[in-house]
Write an enzyme that holds these catalytic residues in place. Structure first.
Site, PDB file in Angstrom:
ATOM      1  N   THR A 228       0.764  -1.267  -0.006  1.00 18.59           N
ATOM      2  CA  THR A 228      -0.114  -0.159   0.174  1.00 18.59           C
ATOM      3  C   THR A 228       0.959   1.269  -0.033  1.00 18.59           C
ATOM      4  O   THR A 228       2.138   1.125   0.556  1.00 18.59           O
ATOM      5  CB  THR A 228      -0.967  -0.047   1.422  1.00 18.59           C
ATOM      6  OG1 THR A 228      -0.105   0.006   2.454  1.00 18.59           O
ATOM      7  CG2 THR A 228      -1.679  -1.181   1.210  1.00 18.59           C
ATOM      8  N   THR A 266       1.661  -3.420   4.102  1.00 22.11           N
ATOM      9  CA  THR A 266       1.826  -2.037   4.300  1.00 22.11           C
ATOM     10  C   THR A 266       3.220  -1.506   3.749  1.00 22.11           C
ATOM     11  O   THR A 266       4.226  -2.125   4.039  1.00 22.11           O
ATOM     12  CB  THR A 266       1.540  -1.240   5.748  1.00 22.11           C
ATOM     13  OG1 THR A 266       2.886  -1.810   6.707  1.00 22.11           O
ATOM     14  CG2 THR A 266       0.102  -2.126   6.172  1.00 22.11           C
ATOM     15  N   ASP A 267       3.357  -0.298   3.568  1.00 12.54           N
ATOM     16  CA  ASP A 267       4.628   0.390   3.309  1.00 12.54           C
ATOM     17  C   ASP A 267       5.012   0.555   4.861  1.00 12.54           C
ATOM     18  O   ASP A 267       4.247   0.740   5.680  1.00 12.54           O
ATOM     19  CB  ASP A 267       4.384   1.945   2.483  1.00 12.54           C
ATOM     20  CG  ASP A 267       6.037   2.078   1.803  1.00 12.54           C
ATOM     21  OD1 ASP A 267       6.965   1.578   2.188  1.00 12.54           O
ATOM     22  OD2 ASP A 267       6.035   2.621   0.903  1.00 12.54           O
ATOM     23  N   CYS A 268       6.363   1.003   5.089  1.00 11.69           N
ATOM     24  CA  CYS A 268       6.678   1.099   6.361  1.00 11.69           C
ATOM     25  C   CYS A 268       5.964   1.956   7.326  1.00 11.69           C
ATOM     26  O   CYS A 268       5.626   3.476   6.618  1.00 11.69           O
ATOM     27  CB  CYS A 268       8.233   1.649   6.347  1.00 11.69           C
ATOM     28  SG  CYS A 268       8.867   1.963   8.115  1.00 11.69           S
ATOM     29  N   LEU A 269       5.460   1.822   8.465  1.00 14.34           N
ATOM     30  CA  LEU A 269       4.685   2.751   9.211  1.00 14.34           C
ATOM     31  C   LEU A 269       5.599   3.849   9.919  1.00 14.34           C
ATOM     32  O   LEU A 269       5.069   4.592  10.568  1.00 14.34           O
ATOM     33  CB  LEU A 269       4.066   1.910  10.247  1.00 14.34           C
ATOM     34  CG  LEU A 269       2.846   0.859   9.800  1.00 14.34           C
ATOM     35  CD1 LEU A 269       1.951   0.359  10.892  1.00 14.34           C
ATOM     36  CD2 LEU A 269       1.995   1.406   8.728  1.00 14.34           C
TER      37      LEU A 269
END
Length: 538
Positions: A228, A266-269
Protein backbone atom coordinates in the site's frame (compact mmCIF):
# COMPACT_ATOMS: atom_id res chain seq x y z
CA UNK A 1 -16.60 -29.20 6.04
CA UNK A 2 -13.92 -26.80 7.36
CA UNK A 3 -10.44 -28.26 7.80
CA UNK A 4 -8.57 -27.27 10.96
CA UNK A 5 -5.12 -25.97 10.18
CA UNK A 6 -2.14 -26.01 12.51
CA UNK A 7 -2.20 -22.24 12.93
CA UNK A 8 -5.86 -22.16 13.92
CA UNK A 9 -4.84 -23.36 17.37
CA UNK A 10 -2.00 -20.92 17.94
CA UNK A 11 -2.10 -18.38 20.72
CA UNK A 12 -3.27 -14.89 19.86
CA UNK A 13 0.23 -13.51 20.41
CA UNK A 14 1.76 -16.01 17.98
CA UNK A 15 -0.90 -15.28 15.39
CA UNK A 16 -0.35 -11.56 15.66
CA UNK A 17 3.42 -11.94 15.43
CA UNK A 18 3.13 -13.54 11.99
CA UNK A 19 1.46 -10.37 10.70
CA UNK A 20 4.58 -8.22 11.14
CA UNK A 21 7.72 -7.66 9.07
CA UNK A 22 10.51 -5.92 10.99
CA UNK A 23 13.87 -4.50 10.04
CA UNK A 24 16.98 -4.33 12.22
CA UNK A 25 20.44 -2.79 12.16
CA UNK A 26 23.63 -4.70 11.47
CA UNK A 27 25.17 -7.48 9.41
CA UNK A 28 24.34 -10.14 11.99
CA UNK A 29 21.17 -10.89 13.97
CA UNK A 30 20.91 -8.45 16.86
CA UNK A 31 19.61 -9.29 20.31
CA UNK A 32 16.49 -7.30 19.48
CA UNK A 33 15.62 -9.11 16.27
CA UNK A 34 16.32 -12.42 18.01
CA UNK A 35 13.87 -11.44 20.72
CA UNK A 36 11.22 -10.47 18.19
CA UNK A 37 11.61 -13.77 16.32
CA UNK A 38 11.79 -15.98 19.41
CA UNK A 39 9.19 -14.43 21.69
CA UNK A 40 6.81 -12.79 19.23
CA UNK A 41 7.14 -15.16 16.29
CA UNK A 42 7.22 -12.36 13.72
CA UNK A 43 6.34 -13.30 10.16
CA UNK A 44 9.28 -11.75 8.39
CA UNK A 45 12.23 -9.44 8.30
CA UNK A 46 13.56 -7.00 5.73
CA UNK A 47 17.09 -6.25 4.57
CA UNK A 48 18.35 -2.74 3.93
CA UNK A 49 21.82 -1.63 2.87
CA UNK A 50 22.73 -1.51 6.56
CA UNK A 51 22.31 -5.32 6.65
CA UNK A 52 24.22 -6.10 3.48
CA UNK A 53 27.91 -6.49 2.71
CA UNK A 54 27.90 -8.98 -0.13
CA UNK A 55 26.16 -12.11 -1.36
CA UNK A 56 27.99 -14.54 0.93
CA UNK A 57 27.24 -12.48 4.04
CA UNK A 58 23.55 -12.19 3.10
CA UNK A 59 23.32 -15.95 2.61
CA UNK A 60 24.83 -16.48 6.07
CA UNK A 61 22.50 -13.91 7.64
CA UNK A 62 19.42 -15.50 6.08
CA UNK A 63 20.45 -18.89 7.43
CA UNK A 64 21.03 -17.51 10.92
CA UNK A 65 17.66 -15.77 11.03
CA UNK A 66 15.82 -18.89 9.86
CA UNK A 67 17.71 -20.97 12.42
CA UNK A 68 16.51 -18.67 15.20
CA UNK A 69 12.91 -19.09 14.06
CA UNK A 70 13.23 -22.85 13.70
CA UNK A 71 14.81 -23.37 17.13
CA UNK A 72 12.03 -21.31 18.69
CA UNK A 73 9.42 -23.57 17.10
CA UNK A 74 8.15 -20.84 14.80
CA UNK A 75 7.45 -20.98 11.06
CA UNK A 76 10.16 -19.91 8.63
CA UNK A 77 10.41 -16.18 8.07
CA UNK A 78 9.66 -14.30 4.92
CA UNK A 79 12.92 -12.50 4.19
CA UNK A 80 12.15 -9.38 2.19
CA UNK A 81 14.23 -6.79 0.34
CA UNK A 82 13.78 -3.78 -1.94
CA UNK A 83 15.76 -5.06 -4.92
CA UNK A 84 14.08 -3.05 -7.67
CA UNK A 85 17.21 -2.82 -9.81
CA UNK A 86 19.04 0.26 -11.02
CA UNK A 87 19.16 3.00 -8.42
CA UNK A 88 17.11 1.09 -5.82
CA UNK A 89 19.07 -1.99 -4.84
CA UNK A 90 20.10 -3.02 -1.35
CA UNK A 91 22.35 -5.83 -2.57
CA UNK A 92 25.06 -4.98 -5.09
CA UNK A 93 28.29 -6.86 -4.36
CA UNK A 94 28.49 -10.45 -5.51
CA UNK A 95 25.16 -10.51 -7.35
CA UNK A 96 23.95 -9.52 -10.78
CA UNK A 97 22.48 -6.04 -10.46
CA UNK A 98 19.76 -5.62 -13.05
CA UNK A 99 18.73 -2.38 -14.77
CA UNK A 100 16.02 -0.34 -13.07
CA UNK A 101 12.48 0.08 -14.28
CA UNK A 102 12.80 3.19 -16.43
CA UNK A 103 15.79 1.71 -18.22
CA UNK A 104 13.68 -1.37 -18.93
CA UNK A 105 10.86 0.86 -20.12
CA UNK A 106 13.27 2.45 -22.58
CA UNK A 107 13.95 -0.94 -24.17
CA UNK A 108 10.33 -1.09 -25.33
CA UNK A 109 10.31 -4.84 -24.70
CA UNK A 110 8.33 -6.55 -21.94
CA UNK A 111 10.76 -9.47 -22.09
CA UNK A 112 13.32 -7.16 -20.48
CA UNK A 113 11.16 -6.97 -17.35
CA UNK A 114 10.40 -10.69 -17.24
CA UNK A 115 13.95 -11.89 -17.85
CA UNK A 116 15.67 -9.49 -15.47
CA UNK A 117 13.12 -10.25 -12.74
CA UNK A 118 13.61 -13.98 -13.19
CA UNK A 119 17.40 -13.80 -12.95
CA UNK A 120 17.22 -11.41 -9.99
CA UNK A 121 14.67 -13.67 -8.31
CA UNK A 122 16.78 -16.79 -8.80
CA UNK A 123 19.77 -15.13 -7.16
CA UNK A 124 17.71 -13.75 -4.28
CA UNK A 125 16.20 -17.17 -3.68
CA UNK A 126 19.66 -18.74 -3.43
CA UNK A 127 20.50 -16.15 -0.76
CA UNK A 128 17.43 -16.94 1.31
CA UNK A 129 15.43 -13.88 0.23
CA UNK A 130 11.90 -15.02 -0.55
CA UNK A 131 9.95 -11.77 -0.93
CA UNK A 132 11.00 -8.86 -3.13
CA UNK A 133 9.26 -5.53 -2.62
CA UNK A 134 9.22 -5.03 -6.37
CA UNK A 135 8.27 -4.18 -9.03
CA UNK A 136 7.26 -0.57 -8.53
CA UNK A 137 4.26 -0.11 -10.84
CA UNK A 138 3.48 3.53 -10.14
CA UNK A 139 2.93 5.55 -13.31
CA UNK A 140 5.51 8.34 -13.44
CA UNK A 141 3.27 11.09 -14.80
CA UNK A 142 4.34 13.90 -12.47
CA UNK A 143 7.76 15.43 -13.28
CA UNK A 144 7.94 16.85 -9.74
CA UNK A 145 7.60 13.45 -8.07
CA UNK A 146 10.45 13.28 -5.54
CA UNK A 147 10.30 9.57 -4.80
CA UNK A 148 9.24 7.56 -7.89
CA UNK A 149 10.87 8.99 -11.03
CA UNK A 150 13.08 6.30 -12.63
CA UNK A 151 11.62 3.65 -10.34
CA UNK A 152 8.68 3.67 -12.77
CA UNK A 153 8.73 2.01 -16.16
CA UNK A 154 7.01 4.89 -17.92
CA UNK A 155 4.54 7.76 -17.83
CA UNK A 156 2.12 5.55 -19.81
CA UNK A 157 -0.14 3.30 -17.78
CA UNK A 158 -0.36 0.62 -20.47
CA UNK A 159 3.44 0.32 -20.60
CA UNK A 160 3.68 0.11 -16.82
CA UNK A 161 0.91 -2.49 -16.77
CA UNK A 162 2.57 -4.67 -19.39
CA UNK A 163 6.08 -4.56 -17.96
CA UNK A 164 4.88 -4.81 -14.37
CA UNK A 165 2.91 -7.96 -15.11
CA UNK A 166 5.93 -9.41 -16.90
CA UNK A 167 8.14 -8.71 -13.88
CA UNK A 168 5.63 -10.40 -11.56
CA UNK A 169 5.77 -13.47 -13.77
CA UNK A 170 9.57 -13.42 -13.72
CA UNK A 171 9.99 -13.15 -9.96
CA UNK A 172 7.39 -15.74 -9.19
CA UNK A 173 8.76 -18.20 -11.74
CA UNK A 174 11.93 -17.95 -9.66
CA UNK A 175 9.88 -18.73 -6.53
CA UNK A 176 10.23 -15.29 -4.99
CA UNK A 177 7.05 -13.46 -4.00
CA UNK A 178 6.59 -10.33 -6.10
CA UNK A 179 5.20 -7.31 -4.24
CA UNK A 180 3.81 -4.66 -6.58
CA UNK A 181 3.72 -1.16 -5.16
CA UNK A 182 2.43 1.39 -4.19
CA UNK A 183 -1.33 0.78 -4.27
CA UNK A 184 -3.42 2.61 -5.39
CA UNK A 185 -0.69 4.75 -6.97
CA UNK A 186 2.14 7.06 -5.89
CA UNK A 187 3.25 8.29 -9.29
CA UNK A 188 1.35 11.57 -9.57
CA UNK A 189 2.46 13.13 -6.31
CA UNK A 190 4.83 16.01 -5.61
CA UNK A 191 5.29 14.98 -1.97
CA UNK A 192 7.42 12.14 -0.62
CA UNK A 193 5.40 10.06 1.86
CA UNK A 194 8.63 9.41 3.77
CA UNK A 195 8.29 13.02 4.94
CA UNK A 196 4.61 14.05 4.62
CA UNK A 197 1.19 12.81 3.51
CA UNK A 198 0.61 13.26 -0.24
CA UNK A 199 -2.95 14.00 -1.37
CA UNK A 200 -4.08 12.97 -4.86
CA UNK A 201 -7.23 14.79 -5.94
CA UNK A 202 -8.06 12.93 -9.16
CA UNK A 203 -11.56 11.56 -9.72
CA UNK A 204 -12.38 7.89 -10.01
CA UNK A 205 -12.48 7.87 -13.83
CA UNK A 206 -8.94 9.19 -14.01
CA UNK A 207 -7.74 6.72 -11.36
CA UNK A 208 -9.23 3.84 -13.34
CA UNK A 209 -7.59 5.03 -16.56
CA UNK A 210 -4.11 5.66 -15.13
CA UNK A 211 -3.21 4.66 -11.58
CA UNK A 212 -5.23 1.47 -11.24
CA UNK A 213 -4.53 -0.06 -14.65
CA UNK A 214 -1.10 -1.54 -13.70
CA UNK A 215 -2.53 -3.03 -10.50
CA UNK A 216 -5.34 -4.71 -12.41
CA UNK A 217 -2.71 -6.23 -14.71
CA UNK A 218 -0.59 -7.39 -11.77
CA UNK A 219 -3.59 -9.02 -10.12
CA UNK A 220 -4.39 -10.76 -13.40
CA UNK A 221 -0.76 -11.95 -13.48
CA UNK A 222 -1.20 -13.47 -10.03
CA UNK A 223 1.03 -11.25 -7.91
CA UNK A 224 1.60 -12.76 -4.48
CA UNK A 225 1.69 -9.42 -2.67
CA UNK A 226 0.64 -5.80 -3.04
CA UNK A 227 2.14 -2.96 -0.98
CA UNK A 228 0.00 0.00 0.00
CA UNK A 229 0.87 3.67 -0.39
CA UNK A 230 0.68 6.28 2.34
CA UNK A 231 -1.30 8.49 -0.02
CA UNK A 232 -4.65 10.13 0.54
CA UNK A 233 -7.18 9.85 -2.32
CA UNK A 234 -10.43 11.63 -1.44
CA UNK A 235 -12.18 10.13 -4.47
CA UNK A 236 -11.72 6.69 -2.90
CA UNK A 237 -12.01 7.66 0.77
CA UNK A 238 -13.28 11.16 1.57
CA UNK A 239 -12.34 10.77 5.25
CA UNK A 240 -8.76 11.90 4.52
CA UNK A 241 -7.26 8.65 5.83
CA UNK A 242 -4.10 7.42 4.04
CA UNK A 243 -4.72 4.45 1.75
CA UNK A 244 -2.66 2.19 4.02
CA UNK A 245 -5.25 2.71 6.76
CA UNK A 246 -8.34 2.95 4.56
CA UNK A 247 -10.97 0.21 4.55
CA UNK A 248 -12.68 1.66 1.43
CA UNK A 249 -9.35 1.46 -0.41
CA UNK A 250 -8.05 -1.93 0.78
CA UNK A 251 -11.20 -3.93 1.47
CA UNK A 252 -13.64 -2.03 -0.73
CA UNK A 253 -11.56 -1.35 -3.84
CA UNK A 254 -8.68 -3.82 -3.76
CA UNK A 255 -10.42 -6.84 -2.28
CA UNK A 256 -14.05 -6.57 -3.35
CA UNK A 257 -13.92 -4.59 -6.56
CA UNK A 258 -10.60 -5.68 -8.04
CA UNK A 259 -10.93 -9.20 -6.65
CA UNK A 260 -7.49 -9.45 -5.10
CA UNK A 261 -7.05 -12.23 -2.53
CA UNK A 262 -3.29 -12.25 -2.03
CA UNK A 263 -1.26 -10.65 0.74
CA UNK A 264 -1.53 -6.90 1.32
CA UNK A 265 1.54 -5.48 3.06
CA UNK A 266 1.84 -1.91 4.27
CA UNK A 267 4.66 0.40 3.36
CA UNK A 268 6.77 1.16 6.41
CA UNK A 269 4.76 2.70 9.24
CA UNK A 270 7.79 4.70 10.35
CA UNK A 271 7.48 6.91 7.29
CA UNK A 272 6.37 10.35 8.42
CA UNK A 273 3.02 10.16 6.62
CA UNK A 274 2.02 7.61 9.29
CA UNK A 275 4.56 8.01 12.07
CA UNK A 276 3.95 11.74 12.60
CA UNK A 277 0.16 11.43 12.49
CA UNK A 278 -1.12 8.10 13.81
CA UNK A 279 2.10 6.47 14.98
CA UNK A 280 3.04 2.81 14.35
CA UNK A 281 0.83 1.50 17.17
CA UNK A 282 -2.45 2.97 15.96
CA UNK A 283 -1.21 2.67 12.40
CA UNK A 284 -0.82 -1.10 12.76
CA UNK A 285 -4.28 -1.50 14.25
CA UNK A 286 -5.94 0.68 11.62
CA UNK A 287 -4.08 -1.00 8.75
CA UNK A 288 -5.26 -4.42 9.88
CA UNK A 289 -8.79 -3.13 10.40
CA UNK A 290 -8.69 -1.77 6.87
CA UNK A 291 -7.76 -5.16 5.43
CA UNK A 292 -3.95 -5.27 5.35
CA UNK A 293 -2.36 -8.63 6.18
CA UNK A 294 1.25 -7.74 6.99
CA UNK A 295 2.55 -4.62 8.72
CA UNK A 296 6.03 -3.33 7.89
CA UNK A 297 8.00 -1.42 10.53
CA UNK A 298 11.55 -1.11 9.32
CA UNK A 299 13.78 0.58 11.86
CA UNK A 300 13.04 1.08 15.56
CA UNK A 301 12.74 -1.76 18.06
CA UNK A 302 10.64 0.20 20.56
CA UNK A 303 8.09 1.07 17.89
CA UNK A 304 8.04 -2.50 16.64
CA UNK A 305 7.45 -3.94 20.09
CA UNK A 306 4.82 -1.35 20.92
CA UNK A 307 2.91 -2.07 17.70
CA UNK A 308 2.87 -5.80 18.44
CA UNK A 309 1.55 -5.23 21.93
CA UNK A 310 -1.00 -2.70 20.70
CA UNK A 311 -2.48 -5.13 18.16
CA UNK A 312 -2.77 -7.90 20.78
CA UNK A 313 -4.55 -5.50 23.15
CA UNK A 314 -6.83 -4.30 20.36
CA UNK A 315 -8.00 -7.87 19.74
CA UNK A 316 -8.42 -8.58 23.44
CA UNK A 317 -10.56 -5.50 24.01
CA UNK A 318 -12.65 -5.98 20.87
CA UNK A 319 -11.29 -3.03 18.91
CA UNK A 320 -9.89 -5.39 16.26
CA UNK A 321 -11.73 -8.59 15.36
CA UNK A 322 -9.81 -11.84 15.79
CA UNK A 323 -11.47 -13.01 12.59
CA UNK A 324 -9.50 -10.31 10.77
CA UNK A 325 -6.28 -11.66 12.33
CA UNK A 326 -7.18 -15.19 11.26
CA UNK A 327 -7.97 -14.08 7.72
CA UNK A 328 -4.61 -12.35 7.37
CA UNK A 329 -2.76 -15.25 8.98
CA UNK A 330 -4.35 -17.72 6.57
CA UNK A 331 -3.08 -15.75 3.58
CA UNK A 332 0.41 -15.52 5.07
CA UNK A 333 0.68 -19.19 5.95
CA UNK A 334 -0.75 -20.28 2.60
CA UNK A 335 2.01 -18.38 0.82
CA UNK A 336 4.61 -19.69 3.25
CA UNK A 337 3.48 -23.23 2.49
CA UNK A 338 4.07 -22.50 -1.18
CA UNK A 339 7.42 -20.75 -0.84
CA UNK A 340 9.31 -21.43 2.37
CA UNK A 341 8.03 -24.23 4.58
CA UNK A 342 9.56 -27.15 2.72
CA UNK A 343 12.64 -25.61 1.11
CA UNK A 344 15.58 -25.11 3.50
CA UNK A 345 18.38 -22.79 2.47
CA UNK A 346 21.14 -24.69 0.68
CA UNK A 347 24.74 -24.35 1.90
CA UNK A 348 26.83 -21.56 0.38
CA UNK A 349 29.12 -24.10 -1.29
CA UNK A 350 26.17 -25.33 -3.33
CA UNK A 351 24.81 -21.94 -4.41
CA UNK A 352 27.80 -19.61 -4.83
CA UNK A 353 28.41 -20.86 -8.38
CA UNK A 354 24.87 -19.83 -9.39
CA UNK A 355 25.08 -16.19 -8.28
CA UNK A 356 26.68 -13.39 -10.27
CA UNK A 357 27.49 -15.72 -13.15
CA UNK A 358 28.63 -14.63 -16.59
CA UNK A 359 25.35 -15.90 -18.00
CA UNK A 360 23.37 -13.73 -15.59
CA UNK A 361 25.64 -10.76 -16.18
CA UNK A 362 25.08 -11.12 -19.92
CA UNK A 363 21.36 -10.63 -19.32
CA UNK A 364 22.00 -7.41 -17.40
CA UNK A 365 24.42 -6.15 -20.06
CA UNK A 366 22.00 -6.92 -22.88
CA UNK A 367 19.15 -4.90 -21.41
CA UNK A 368 21.41 -2.10 -20.15
CA UNK A 369 22.73 -1.65 -23.66
CA UNK A 370 19.22 -1.77 -25.10
CA UNK A 371 18.10 1.10 -22.86
CA UNK A 372 20.57 3.86 -23.81
CA UNK A 373 18.55 6.59 -25.53
CA UNK A 374 19.99 9.21 -27.87
CA UNK A 375 17.50 12.05 -27.57
CA UNK A 376 19.22 14.62 -29.78
CA UNK A 377 22.41 14.94 -31.81
CA UNK A 378 22.26 18.16 -33.77
CA UNK A 379 26.01 18.74 -33.99
CA UNK A 380 26.48 16.06 -34.84
CA UNK A 381 29.03 15.43 -32.10
CA UNK A 382 28.88 11.65 -32.07
CA UNK A 383 30.82 9.51 -32.14
CA UNK A 384 33.46 11.00 -29.87
CA UNK A 385 36.98 10.91 -31.18
CA UNK A 386 39.21 8.64 -29.13
CA UNK A 387 42.27 10.73 -29.97
CA UNK A 388 40.98 14.18 -29.08
CA UNK A 389 41.23 15.46 -25.50
CA UNK A 390 37.93 14.95 -23.69
CA UNK A 391 36.77 16.44 -20.38
CA UNK A 392 34.13 14.53 -18.42
CA UNK A 393 32.37 16.56 -15.71
CA UNK A 394 30.51 14.64 -13.01
CA UNK A 395 27.90 16.09 -10.63
CA UNK A 396 28.88 16.42 -7.01
CA UNK A 397 25.32 15.59 -5.98
CA UNK A 398 25.00 11.82 -6.11
CA UNK A 399 23.51 9.29 -3.66
CA UNK A 400 25.87 8.24 -0.90
CA UNK A 401 25.12 4.60 -1.74
CA UNK A 402 26.58 4.92 -5.23
CA UNK A 403 29.03 7.81 -4.88
CA UNK A 404 32.04 5.65 -4.04
CA UNK A 405 31.23 3.19 -6.79
CA UNK A 406 30.70 5.94 -9.36
CA UNK A 407 33.66 8.15 -8.50
CA UNK A 408 36.19 5.59 -7.32
CA UNK A 409 37.85 5.48 -10.73
CA UNK A 410 36.46 2.10 -11.73
CA UNK A 411 32.75 2.87 -11.96
CA UNK A 412 32.48 6.25 -13.65
CA UNK A 413 31.67 7.21 -17.21
CA UNK A 414 35.18 8.60 -17.64
CA UNK A 415 36.64 5.31 -16.48
CA UNK A 416 34.76 3.37 -19.12
CA UNK A 417 35.57 5.88 -21.85
CA UNK A 418 39.22 5.52 -20.91
CA UNK A 419 38.95 1.72 -20.84
CA UNK A 420 37.65 1.87 -24.40
CA UNK A 421 40.61 3.95 -25.56
CA UNK A 422 39.48 7.58 -25.23
CA UNK A 423 41.79 10.40 -24.11
CA UNK A 424 40.01 11.41 -20.88
CA UNK A 425 40.29 13.90 -18.03
CA UNK A 426 37.53 13.49 -15.44
CA UNK A 427 36.49 16.03 -12.82
CA UNK A 428 33.74 16.44 -10.28
CA UNK A 429 31.51 19.52 -10.44
CA UNK A 430 31.24 21.73 -7.38
CA UNK A 431 30.65 25.38 -6.47
CA UNK A 432 34.30 26.30 -6.99
CA UNK A 433 34.80 24.52 -10.27
CA UNK A 434 36.91 26.67 -12.65
CA UNK A 435 36.00 26.91 -16.31
CA UNK A 436 39.14 28.73 -17.46
CA UNK A 437 40.63 25.71 -19.20
CA UNK A 438 37.57 24.53 -21.14
CA UNK A 439 39.24 25.73 -24.34
CA UNK A 440 42.00 23.16 -23.88
CA UNK A 441 39.54 20.30 -24.46
CA UNK A 442 38.27 19.34 -27.89
CA UNK A 443 35.29 17.46 -26.48
CA UNK A 444 33.29 17.95 -23.26
CA UNK A 445 30.85 15.51 -21.69
CA UNK A 446 28.66 16.99 -18.95
CA UNK A 447 27.00 14.36 -16.77
CA UNK A 448 23.91 15.31 -14.75
CA UNK A 449 22.07 13.21 -12.20
CA UNK A 450 18.92 15.14 -11.29
CA UNK A 451 19.54 18.75 -12.23
CA UNK A 452 16.06 20.04 -11.35
CA UNK A 453 16.67 19.27 -7.68
CA UNK A 454 20.28 20.42 -7.45
CA UNK A 455 21.01 24.05 -8.42
CA UNK A 456 24.79 23.62 -8.53
CA UNK A 457 24.51 20.74 -10.95
CA UNK A 458 22.00 22.63 -13.09
CA UNK A 459 23.95 25.89 -13.13
CA UNK A 460 27.29 24.29 -14.00
CA UNK A 461 25.73 22.27 -16.82
CA UNK A 462 24.11 25.41 -18.21
CA UNK A 463 27.36 27.36 -17.98
CA UNK A 464 29.40 24.71 -19.77
CA UNK A 465 26.79 24.41 -22.53
CA UNK A 466 26.85 28.22 -22.89
CA UNK A 467 30.66 28.49 -22.95
CA UNK A 468 31.32 25.55 -25.27
CA UNK A 469 28.12 24.88 -27.25
CA UNK A 470 29.86 23.30 -30.24
CA UNK A 471 31.87 20.84 -28.15
CA UNK A 472 29.52 19.76 -25.35
CA UNK A 473 27.53 16.56 -25.03
CA UNK A 474 25.18 16.11 -22.07
CA UNK A 475 24.42 12.73 -20.55
CA UNK A 476 21.79 12.35 -17.85
CA UNK A 477 22.39 9.36 -15.59
CA UNK A 478 19.07 9.38 -13.77
CA UNK A 479 16.36 11.86 -14.66
CA UNK A 480 15.82 12.19 -18.43
CA UNK A 481 13.93 15.45 -17.85
CA UNK A 482 17.30 17.13 -17.21
CA UNK A 483 17.25 18.17 -20.87
CA UNK A 484 14.64 20.80 -19.98
CA UNK A 485 17.24 22.53 -17.78
CA UNK A 486 19.79 23.02 -20.56
CA UNK A 487 17.77 22.76 -23.82
CA UNK A 488 20.46 24.50 -25.89
CA UNK A 489 22.77 21.48 -25.72
CA UNK A 490 23.24 20.01 -29.18
CA UNK A 491 23.70 16.38 -28.16
CA UNK A 492 21.85 14.73 -25.31
CA UNK A 493 21.78 11.13 -24.19
CA UNK A 494 19.52 9.63 -21.52
CA UNK A 495 20.88 6.85 -19.33
CA UNK A 496 18.48 6.09 -16.51
CA UNK A 497 20.92 5.13 -13.77
CA UNK A 498 24.56 5.65 -12.81
CA UNK A 499 25.37 2.00 -12.23
CA UNK A 500 28.49 0.58 -13.92
CA UNK A 501 26.75 -1.48 -16.60
CA UNK A 502 24.65 1.50 -17.69
CA UNK A 503 27.71 3.75 -17.80
CA UNK A 504 29.70 1.17 -19.74
CA UNK A 505 26.88 1.01 -22.29
CA UNK A 506 26.76 4.82 -22.47
CA UNK A 507 30.52 4.96 -23.10
CA UNK A 508 30.20 2.50 -25.97
CA UNK A 509 27.42 4.55 -27.55
CA UNK A 510 29.42 7.78 -27.15
CA UNK A 511 32.38 6.21 -28.93
CA UNK A 512 30.29 4.70 -31.72
CA UNK A 513 30.90 1.09 -30.72
CA UNK A 514 27.23 0.51 -29.94
CA UNK A 515 24.14 1.81 -31.70
CA UNK A 516 21.69 3.53 -29.31
CA UNK A 517 18.60 1.34 -29.16
CA UNK A 518 16.51 2.93 -26.42
CA UNK A 519 13.41 5.05 -26.91
CA UNK A 520 12.04 7.59 -24.45
CA UNK A 521 9.70 5.81 -22.01
CA UNK A 522 8.14 9.16 -21.10
CA UNK A 523 7.51 12.50 -22.73
CA UNK A 524 10.17 15.14 -22.14
CA UNK A 525 8.43 17.79 -24.25
CA UNK A 526 6.38 18.10 -27.42
CA UNK A 527 9.63 17.96 -29.38
CA UNK A 528 10.74 14.80 -27.56
CA UNK A 529 7.62 12.68 -27.00
CA UNK A 530 7.14 9.20 -25.62
CA UNK A 531 8.86 6.70 -27.92
CA UNK A 532 11.29 9.26 -29.36
CA UNK A 533 14.83 8.37 -30.41
CA UNK A 534 17.14 10.60 -32.42
CA UNK A 535 18.80 7.43 -33.70
CA UNK A 536 15.50 6.56 -35.38
CA UNK A 537 14.11 9.99 -36.28
CA UNK A 538 17.25 11.84 -37.38
Amino acid sequence: MTTTREWDNWSLKKKVGQLFVFGFHGFEPTAQIKQLIETSGIGGTIYFSRNVKDAKQVHKLSGELQSIARKAGNPPLFVAIDQEGGMVARLVDGVTLMPGNMALGATGDKESARETAFVCGEELRQLGVTMNYAPCIDVNNNPDNPVINVRSYSDRSDVVAELGAAAVAGYQAARVAATVKHFPGHGDTAVDSHHALPILLHGRDRLDAIELKPFRAAIEAGTDCIMTAHVCLPALDPSGVPSTLSEPVITGLLRKELGYDGIVVTDCLEMDAIDKTYGPEQGAIKALQAGADMVLISHTFDKQWAALEAVVRAVENGELAEARINEALNRIMTLKEKLVLEEPLLPWSQVEWEIGTEVNRAVAIKWSEASVTLVKDEGPLLPLSREKSTLVLWPKIVPVSVADEMLSGDGSLGHFLGEYGANIVERQMDDDHPFADLETFSQIVVVTYDASKHPVERDIAREVVKLAPERTIAVSVRNPLDLLLYPEVKTYMAVYECRPLALAAAARVLLGDLKPQGKLPLEISAAYPFGWSAAVHS
